[in-house]
Design an enzyme around this catalytic site. Structure first.
Site, PDB file in Angstrom:
ATOM      1  N   HIS A   1      -7.616  -5.145  -1.824  1.00 15.68           N
ATOM      2  CA  HIS A   1      -6.402  -4.432  -1.423  1.00 15.68           C
ATOM      3  C   HIS A   1      -5.577  -5.198  -0.394  1.00 15.68           C
ATOM      4  O   HIS A   1      -4.357  -5.234  -0.484  1.00 15.68           O
ATOM      5  CB  HIS A   1      -6.816  -3.074  -0.842  1.00 15.68           C
ATOM      6  CG  HIS A   1      -5.680  -2.192  -0.462  1.00 15.68           C
ATOM      7  ND1 HIS A   1      -4.881  -1.567  -1.390  1.00 15.68           N
ATOM      8  CD2 HIS A   1      -5.199  -1.817   0.767  1.00 15.68           C
ATOM      9  CE1 HIS A   1      -3.956  -0.842  -0.766  1.00 15.68           C
ATOM     10  NE2 HIS A   1      -4.132  -0.982   0.539  1.00 15.68           N
TER      11      HIS A   1
ATOM     12  N   ASP B   1      -9.157  -3.927  -6.212  1.00 14.81           N
ATOM     13  CA  ASP B   1      -8.659  -3.052  -5.146  1.00 14.81           C
ATOM     14  C   ASP B   1      -9.477  -1.762  -5.147  1.00 14.81           C
ATOM     15  O   ASP B   1      -9.446  -0.999  -6.108  1.00 14.81           O
ATOM     16  CB  ASP B   1      -7.173  -2.754  -5.391  1.00 14.81           C
ATOM     17  CG  ASP B   1      -6.502  -2.048  -4.220  1.00 14.81           C
ATOM     18  OD1 ASP B   1      -7.199  -1.324  -3.478  1.00 14.81           O
ATOM     19  OD2 ASP B   1      -5.275  -2.198  -4.069  1.00 14.81           O
TER      20      ASP B   1
ATOM     21  N   SER C   1       0.835  -1.193   0.000  1.00 15.02           N
ATOM     22  CA  SER C   1       0.000   0.000   0.000  1.00 15.02           C
ATOM     23  C   SER C   1       0.882   1.259   0.000  1.00 15.02           C
ATOM     24  O   SER C   1       1.662   1.471  -0.934  1.00 15.02           O
ATOM     25  CB  SER C   1      -0.955  -0.052   1.204  1.00 15.02           C
ATOM     26  OG  SER C   1      -1.926   0.943   1.136  1.00 15.02           O
TER      27      SER C   1
END
Length: 440
Positions: free
Chosen positions: A375, A340, A250
């Site tokens: 994600h 995501d 991330s």
């Protein structure tokens, strides 16, 4: 029960036997669950339960019918319904979800890696769908799943203002190493580093988001903070200085790519669920600033769960607003979830590939792109979390964030991407020159 007398007698005499093997292992290892000494064609429900460190109960279950010998083997037999269906050897783990009475927005995370995840497997009579705590199981067994292998050292480190936790595999070394950068939730996230050390890598879980000043204000670390961490790893006596990788998740992806393109040259990098959109030679503070400029692009789904992926879209054409991917000189593994909802990982991966093709270094890039995957791509067999509570560090408020993904494809992606990550690190840090570290 309408069973032959002999079968009734055998079950009463012996009772079903539940075997979980191995009863203790690493979280990325498979577990075999088998029930014996049932009557033939006997309906049971296999149930698994975990109590998280937050005090939340997570459960899964599958409905089975025994074979002619009175056996159910999860890796061989079909679940006829439950939290998963079909032949799914690890379905009792990856399909875990908070029990129905839980507060919404739960997320499963292991904070204390020095204790195991304890899983209680139980066998219930008949095909059940709910209310397991109101039924008495026929038999139960507990298994321990560890992020931290025996004899791996855990050392809290401070180097100047740098803070983190270092994990060192057993043995004389020196070992290859990984600088592990987690995402925007902040704090010190240790479980992936612990697992990497259990697989033979010195790993530094770096704390870099959510650091407070003496006045209690949020402090955005600059790029020298990460360079200090990288140098610390290289100079550690248990580390081979020419075999240090960086792994970003991330927010950590932006840092990883910037570090790779402009300063230290790692041996290889792994980037999961992130982007290269960051001002040229910029810092984390610049990424935050770019996100803040686009707050009008925040979307919500029908349940008012926040979707942040548009904050960095469209991918800018201006090269000064992106990491200069053409400068990268080491192998890059990109792991992308195509559903995501938090970062524009797919669009970013396509643009990175294009930039590297134009620069002539695309031979260094491997992209693993997974449909139906969100994600939060965690280590294998971790519960899929489609949405969860998220604490906004600046505002000190909580929102519910939509991460994305569907449970089955997301879980497949977690397993496959971790296997590919270990193979990638093995190839570039060990030159495939050793047996993969096993434990338990």
């Amino acid at each position: 029960l309408d069973l032959p007398v002999r079968q009734q007698y055998n079950m009463a005499e012996h009772g079903p036997v539940l075997n979980v093997h191995p009863s203790s292992c690493l979280v990325d290892e498979k577990t075999e669950v088998e029930v014996k000494h049932l009557a033939a064609d006997y309906k049971i429900t296999l149930h698994a339960l975990i109590r998280s460190e937050d005090g939340d109960d997570w459960e899964s279950f599958g409905r089975y019918t025994s074979d002619s010998s009175g056996t159910v083997k999860v890796s061989r037999d079909k679940s006829l319904g439950g939290t998963f269906e079909g032949v799914e050897g690890m379905g009792l783990l990856w399909s875990m979800r908070p029990v129905p009475e839980s507060k919404p927005g739960r997320r499963f995370r292991k904070n204390n890696v020095q204790t195991p995840v304890k899983v209680t497997f139980s066998v219930y009579e008949g095909h059940l769908a709910r209310g397991f705590k109101h039924h008495i199981p026929l038999t139960s067994a507990t298994a321990e799943r560890w992020y931290l292998a025996p004899e791996v050292q855990r050392v809290e480190v401070t180097e100047g203002e740098m803070k983190g936790t270092l994990f060192i595999p057993p043995g004389s070394g020196p070992f290859p190493a990984v600088l592990d950068l987690w995402g925007g939730q902040g704090g010190r996230v240790e479980y992936r580093s612990a697992l990497l050390a259990s697989r033979g890598y010195v790993s530094l879980a770096l704390e870099y988001i959510g650091i407070l000043t003496a006045e209690g204000k949020l402090h955005h670390v600059d790029n020298t903070y990460f360079e200090t961490a990288f140098t610390f790893l290289k100079k550690h006596p248990k580390v081979r200085p020419d075999r240090v990788a960086v792994m970003g998740m991330s927010f950590g992806v932006s840092v990883t790519l910037g570090l790779t393109a402009y300063s230290e040259i790692p041996r290889c990098v792994v980037c999961t669920s992130g982007s290269h959109i960051m001002p040229l030679k910029g810092s984390l503070a610049d990424v935050y600033a770019a996100l803040q400029q686009n707050v009008d692009k925040i979307r919500y789904d029908e349940k008012m769960r926040i979707i942040w992926r548009d904050l960095l879209l469209p991918v800018p054409d201006d090269p000064s607003k992106k990491v200069k991917m053409g400068e990268i000189k080491c192998p890059v593994l990109l792991i992308v979830g195509e559903d995501d909802q938090n970062w524009p990982a797919s669009e970013s991966a396509a643009d990175m590939k294009k930039m590297m093709e134009e620069a002539g270094n695309s031979h260094l890039l491997t992209v693993l792109s997974y449909p139906g995957t969100g994600h939060l791509i965690e280590p294998p067999y971790s519960p899929h979390v489609r949405f969860s509570d998220f604490k906004l560090l600046e505002a000190k408020t909580k929102v519910v964030v939509l991460w994305g993904g569907e449970t089955v494809p997301h879980s497949r992606a977690q397993e496959e991407s971790w296997q590919n990550t270990l193979a990638f690190l093995e190839e570039h840090l060990y030159d495939n020159s050793r047996e993969v570290t096993r434990c338990c």
